[in-house]
Design a protein around this motif. Sequence first.
Motif, PDB file in Angstrom:
ATOM      1  N   ALA A  65       0.829  -1.204   0.000  1.00 52.38           N
ATOM      2  CA  ALA A  65       0.000   0.000   0.000  1.00 52.38           C
ATOM      3  C   ALA A  65       0.866   1.258   0.000  1.00 52.38           C
ATOM      4  O   ALA A  65       0.572   2.235  -0.712  1.00 52.38           O
ATOM      5  CB  ALA A  65      -0.937   0.000   1.212  1.00 52.38           C
ATOM      6  N   THR A  68       2.526   1.823  -3.563  1.00 51.77           N
ATOM      7  CA  THR A  68       1.715   2.019  -4.762  1.00 51.77           C
ATOM      8  C   THR A  68       1.896   3.429  -5.306  1.00 51.77           C
ATOM      9  O   THR A  68       2.045   4.393  -4.554  1.00 51.77           O
ATOM     10  CB  THR A  68       0.226   1.750  -4.467  1.00 51.77           C
ATOM     11  OG1 THR A  68      -0.516   1.860  -5.680  1.00 51.77           O
ATOM     12  CG2 THR A  68      -0.329   2.742  -3.453  1.00 51.77           C
ATOM     13  N   LEU A  73      -5.063   5.115  -5.878  1.00 52.75           N
ATOM     14  CA  LEU A  73      -4.793   4.404  -4.629  1.00 52.75           C
ATOM     15  C   LEU A  73      -4.041   5.265  -3.618  1.00 52.75           C
ATOM     16  O   LEU A  73      -3.508   4.753  -2.637  1.00 52.75           O
ATOM     17  CB  LEU A  73      -3.992   3.128  -4.916  1.00 52.75           C
ATOM     18  CG  LEU A  73      -4.685   2.102  -5.817  1.00 52.75           C
ATOM     19  CD1 LEU A  73      -3.788   0.894  -6.032  1.00 52.75           C
ATOM     20  CD2 LEU A  73      -6.020   1.673  -5.226  1.00 52.75           C
ATOM     21  N   LEU A  76      -4.693   4.720   0.040  1.00 55.98           N
ATOM     22  CA  LEU A  76      -4.018   3.567   0.630  1.00 55.98           C
ATOM     23  C   LEU A  76      -2.605   3.936   1.082  1.00 55.98           C
ATOM     24  O   LEU A  76      -2.135   3.483   2.126  1.00 55.98           O
ATOM     25  CB  LEU A  76      -3.952   2.418  -0.369  1.00 55.98           C
ATOM     26  CG  LEU A  76      -5.239   1.627  -0.602  1.00 55.98           C
ATOM     27  CD1 LEU A  76      -5.006   0.519  -1.616  1.00 55.98           C
ATOM     28  CD2 LEU A  76      -5.766   1.052   0.707  1.00 55.98           C
ATOM     29  N   ARG A  77      -1.914   4.761   0.294  1.00 56.17           N
ATOM     30  CA  ARG A  77      -0.579   5.210   0.692  1.00 56.17           C
ATOM     31  C   ARG A  77      -0.646   6.003   1.989  1.00 56.17           C
ATOM     32  O   ARG A  77       0.184   5.831   2.890  1.00 56.17           O
ATOM     33  CB  ARG A  77       0.038   6.071  -0.405  1.00 56.17           C
ATOM     34  CG  ARG A  77       0.394   5.318  -1.685  1.00 56.17           C
ATOM     35  CD  ARG A  77       1.115   6.219  -2.654  1.00 56.17           C
ATOM     36  NE  ARG A  77       2.370   6.725  -2.100  1.00 56.17           N
ATOM     37  CZ  ARG A  77       3.110   7.661  -2.662  1.00 56.17           C
ATOM     38  NH1 ARG A  77       2.729   8.206  -3.812  1.00 56.17           N
ATOM     39  NH2 ARG A  77       4.228   8.057  -2.110  1.00 56.17           N
ATOM     40  N   GLY A  80      -1.309   3.600   4.844  1.00 57.25           N
ATOM     41  CA  GLY A  80      -0.111   2.852   5.184  1.00 57.25           C
ATOM     42  C   GLY A  80       0.886   3.672   5.974  1.00 57.25           C
ATOM     43  O   GLY A  80       1.485   3.190   6.936  1.00 57.25           O
TER      44      GLY A  80
END
Length: 247
Positions: A65, A68, A73, A76-77, A80
């Motif tokens: 994640a 990416t 996305l 998601l980063r 994370g």
Amino acid sequence: MAVVAALYYLVPLAPGWTAVKTSFFNWEILQKTFPKLLSAFVVDLQIFLWSAPLIFVLSLAIALARNTRRPALFPLRVFGALYTDVLRGVPVILLVYLIGFGIPGLGLPRPYNSPYIWGTVALVLGYSAYVAEVFRAGIESVHSSQSAASRSLGMSESMTLRYVVLPQAIRRQVPALMNFVIALLKDVALLSFIGPIEVLRQANVYKSLMANFTPYVGAALIFLCVTIPITRYADYLLARQRRERLA
């Protein structure tokens, strides 16, 4: 060796050595308690064996994640990054207390209020934040030309990640991962504070019953018998990896 020899000869000369020897190195108490301590250590191994795969899977997902690059996305980063920053900033023992006492305090029915479950959750959350950074470093260590070459052969992005990047990344990080394996095996003992009768809690019970600290020494010997071979194996892997790079 000189330090060990000095300690061997000088420590017994201390005024309180006789009392310390009786309190910590009582052979009769060690013989009496060691079998039960060994049985309790099986609980540590069980918790370790079901925690380690969960940590591996969750930490790998967090690392992917964070790595990416797709704009869609980006959340998601962010997740994370927040996950690793927050959970690495809280000591594992505090996670054990907060989750191990907090979740059962909600009044959940059995078996969902088990300290084994929530102690495992605390270990998985805490360790996955650290191991995710190990995986992320391994992924970033794989040169971008590897991905470019695989894509030129017609491999998709997911296939490139699965068959090219991850095998190299994980192999490079095996020594670091072994160190976390050792640390996890020892930190399972932290769950003794929330209820499970594992080796540290069993040693504490014997200490209270016998008014003697020798059971703690017995517990330490059990951990050493397991962790020292793993440590030596991790050193062997690191040395082999260094030789391969030099070759």
